[in-house]
Design a protein around this motif. Structure first.
Motif, short mmCIF file in Angstrom:
data_model
loop_
_atom_site.label_atom_id
_atom_site.label_comp_id
_atom_site.label_asym_id
_atom_site.label_seq_id
_atom_site.Cartn_x
_atom_site.Cartn_y
_atom_site.Cartn_z
N ALA A 1 5.52 7.92 62.09
CA ALA A 1 4.64 9.01 61.65
C ALA A 1 4.70 9.17 60.14
CB ALA A 1 5.03 10.31 62.34
N LEU A 2 5.90 9.04 59.56
CA LEU A 2 6.04 9.15 58.11
C LEU A 2 5.30 8.02 57.39
CD1 LEU A 2 9.79 10.20 57.79
CD2 LEU A 2 7.77 11.63 57.40
N VAL A 3 5.32 6.81 57.97
CA VAL A 3 4.56 5.70 57.40
C VAL A 3 3.07 6.01 57.43
CG1 VAL A 3 3.89 3.28 57.72
CG2 VAL A 3 6.29 3.95 57.95
N ARG A 4 2.60 6.58 58.55
CA ARG A 4 1.19 6.92 58.67
C ARG A 4 0.79 8.03 57.70
NH1 ARG A 4 -2.00 3.62 59.40
NH2 ARG A 4 -3.53 5.27 59.79
N VAL A 5 1.69 8.99 57.48
CA VAL A 5 1.42 10.05 56.50
C VAL A 5 1.27 9.44 55.11
CG1 VAL A 5 2.45 12.01 55.28
CG2 VAL A 5 2.49 11.93 57.79
N TYR A 6 2.19 8.54 54.76
CA TYR A 6 2.14 7.88 53.45
C TYR A 6 0.88 7.04 53.31
CZ TYR A 6 3.62 4.87 49.55
OH TYR A 6 3.69 4.19 48.37
N TYR A 7 0.54 6.29 54.35
CA TYR A 7 -0.66 5.46 54.32
C TYR A 7 -1.91 6.34 54.20
CZ TYR A 7 -2.55 0.73 55.10
OH TYR A 7 -3.13 -0.50 54.95
N GLY A 8 -1.89 7.49 54.87
CA GLY A 8 -3.03 8.38 54.81
C GLY A 8 -3.32 8.89 53.41
N VAL A 9 -2.30 8.96 52.57
CA VAL A 9 -2.49 9.39 51.19
C VAL A 9 -3.43 8.43 50.46
CG1 VAL A 9 -1.32 9.66 48.96
CG2 VAL A 9 -0.29 10.61 51.04
N ALA A 10 -3.31 7.14 50.74
CA ALA A 10 -4.14 6.14 50.05
C ALA A 10 -5.62 6.38 50.29
CB ALA A 10 -3.75 4.73 50.52
N THR A 11 -6.00 6.53 51.55
CA THR A 11 -7.40 6.74 51.89
C THR A 11 -7.88 8.10 51.39
OG1 THR A 11 -7.04 5.43 53.89
CG2 THR A 11 -9.08 6.68 53.77
#
Length: 374
Positions: A99-109
């Motif tokens: 989930a933390l990886v997805r949160v970080y990745y979501g920042v990019a978009t």
């Protein structure tokens, strides 16, 4: 003009690779990878929602920051996240870390989308609808290709290569951002006054994405498609293809005749499509509803984004706010339809969209922005 044209090509290429990589990392990769490390369905759902929730908060902040510090600096940051986030999947071994990886990745978009559209608006003030449409199309092409590419790689070679490939697409985006022109940065301090006009425009996009995410989630579960997974996938692919083709033309139209008329036509089609899906009693009506929605959503969204930059002097902030409201609608769509049922849920979304359009028109008739009724 030559420099602007080169800049446009760079932004379009970056948009394609940004969304190609981010979509490959989640469709169909995310649920399959989560299942492979032992997550249950409830945990997978929470992990999948993590990046969307991130977007609700980060979209607005990134747009505002780009008005203060400039578009290029924010886009470089998003490029770095696109590059680094996929590699963090290798460190994810449970629901929390994934989930933390997805949160970080979501920042990019959440940074890239509003800030790149703001950059296009800065570069092409007289043709922003047209060129924003081209940027939308480039991202949609990446979104359409990603599931097939990622699924094939997973099937033949496993997850690791997908994550590496997503990182390489991020590297392309990161490298291209260094060649973007510098715009924005006109604010000397943080300032944002809440705008009812922007909220109304945001509600239009929220209704569109309530419908879009509802269709994407539940189309395969329609009675007529339950044993035809290939057909539901084909319909969704055609839906994206229609959007990719229509948006530049719809943006060009809005540059020529104004924003209001295309929004009225588009939102009316979206409402009609929701009624078709709610009342469908045959496969052809389901297909027709999906097609009508695709055209209507493309026409409406091709005008809402440029309109947002015209009702606010803070273009990045306006587009970030629009994306945040849109993400709320996108998150709520499947929830509402899931709890209310297909018939009532799709009817509700259709009525909500038409209601938002009615309020928008009441405000527009008072001339709430320069250029809205041109």
């Amino acid at each position: 003009m030559r420099t602007d044209s080169k800049a446009l090509y760079l932004i379009l290429i970056a948009g394609f690779f940004a969304i190609l990589g981010s979509t490959m990392s989640k469709s169909p990769t995310l649920p399959l990878y989560a299942q492979s490390i032992g997550l249950g369905k409830g945990e997978i759902g929470l992990v999948a929602a993590a990046s969307t929730v991130t977007g609700i908060f980060v979209n607005f902040a990134s747009g505002l920051l780009s008005d203060v510090y400039g578009r290029k600096r924010l886009l470089k940051m998003s490029g770095f996240v696109f590059l680094s986030a996929p590699l963090m999947y290798f460190l994810a071994g449970d629901a929390l870390t994934l989930a933390l990886v997805r949160v970080y990745y979501g920042v990019a978009t959440a940074i890239f989308v509003p800030v790149s559209f703001a950059l296009v608006s800065d570069l092409y003030p007289e043709g922003k609808g047209t060129f924003m449409g081209f940027l939308s199309s480039s991202t949609l092409v990446g979104r359409a290709l990603a599931p097939v590419l990622a699924g094939s790689i997973i099937y033949f070679l496993g997850f690791s290569l997908v994550f590496v490939l997503c990182s390489l697409t991020g590297l392309v985006v990161f490298a291209l951002t260094f060649r973007f022109p510098e715009t924005g940065g006109e604010l000397k301090r943080f300032e944002f006054t809440f705008s009812g006009e922007l909220l109304l425009i945001g509600l239009l996009d929220a209704a569109v994405y309530m419908a879009y995410q509802g269709i994407e989630t539940f189309l395969p579960l329609f009675y007529y498609l339950q044993d035809k997974a290939w057909l539901s996938g084909l319909i969704l692919t055609v839906e994206i293809a229609i959007m990719a083709v229509v948006k530049p033309y719809a943006g060009y139209l809005s540059d020529r005749i104004g924003r209001t008329k295309p929004i009225v036509a588009g939102m009316t089609m979206v409402g009609l499509a929701m009624f078709m899906l709610a009342l469908s009693d045959s496969l052809p009506l389901v297909v027709l509803g999906a097609v009508v929605f695709s055209v209507g959503a493309s026409i409406s969204e091709a005008s809402t984004k440029p309109l947002a930059t015209e009702v606010s002097k803070l273009r990045g902030t306006a587009l970030g706010f629009l994306e945040s409201v849109k993400d709320i609608g996108q998150a709520l769509g499947p929830v509402l339809i899931g709890f209310l049922g297909f018939r009532t849920g799709f009817l509700f979304v259709g009525v909500f969209g038409l209601g938002a359009l009615a309020v928008f028109l009441l405000r527009a008739n008072r001339g709430f922005s320069r250029g809205i009724n041109r």
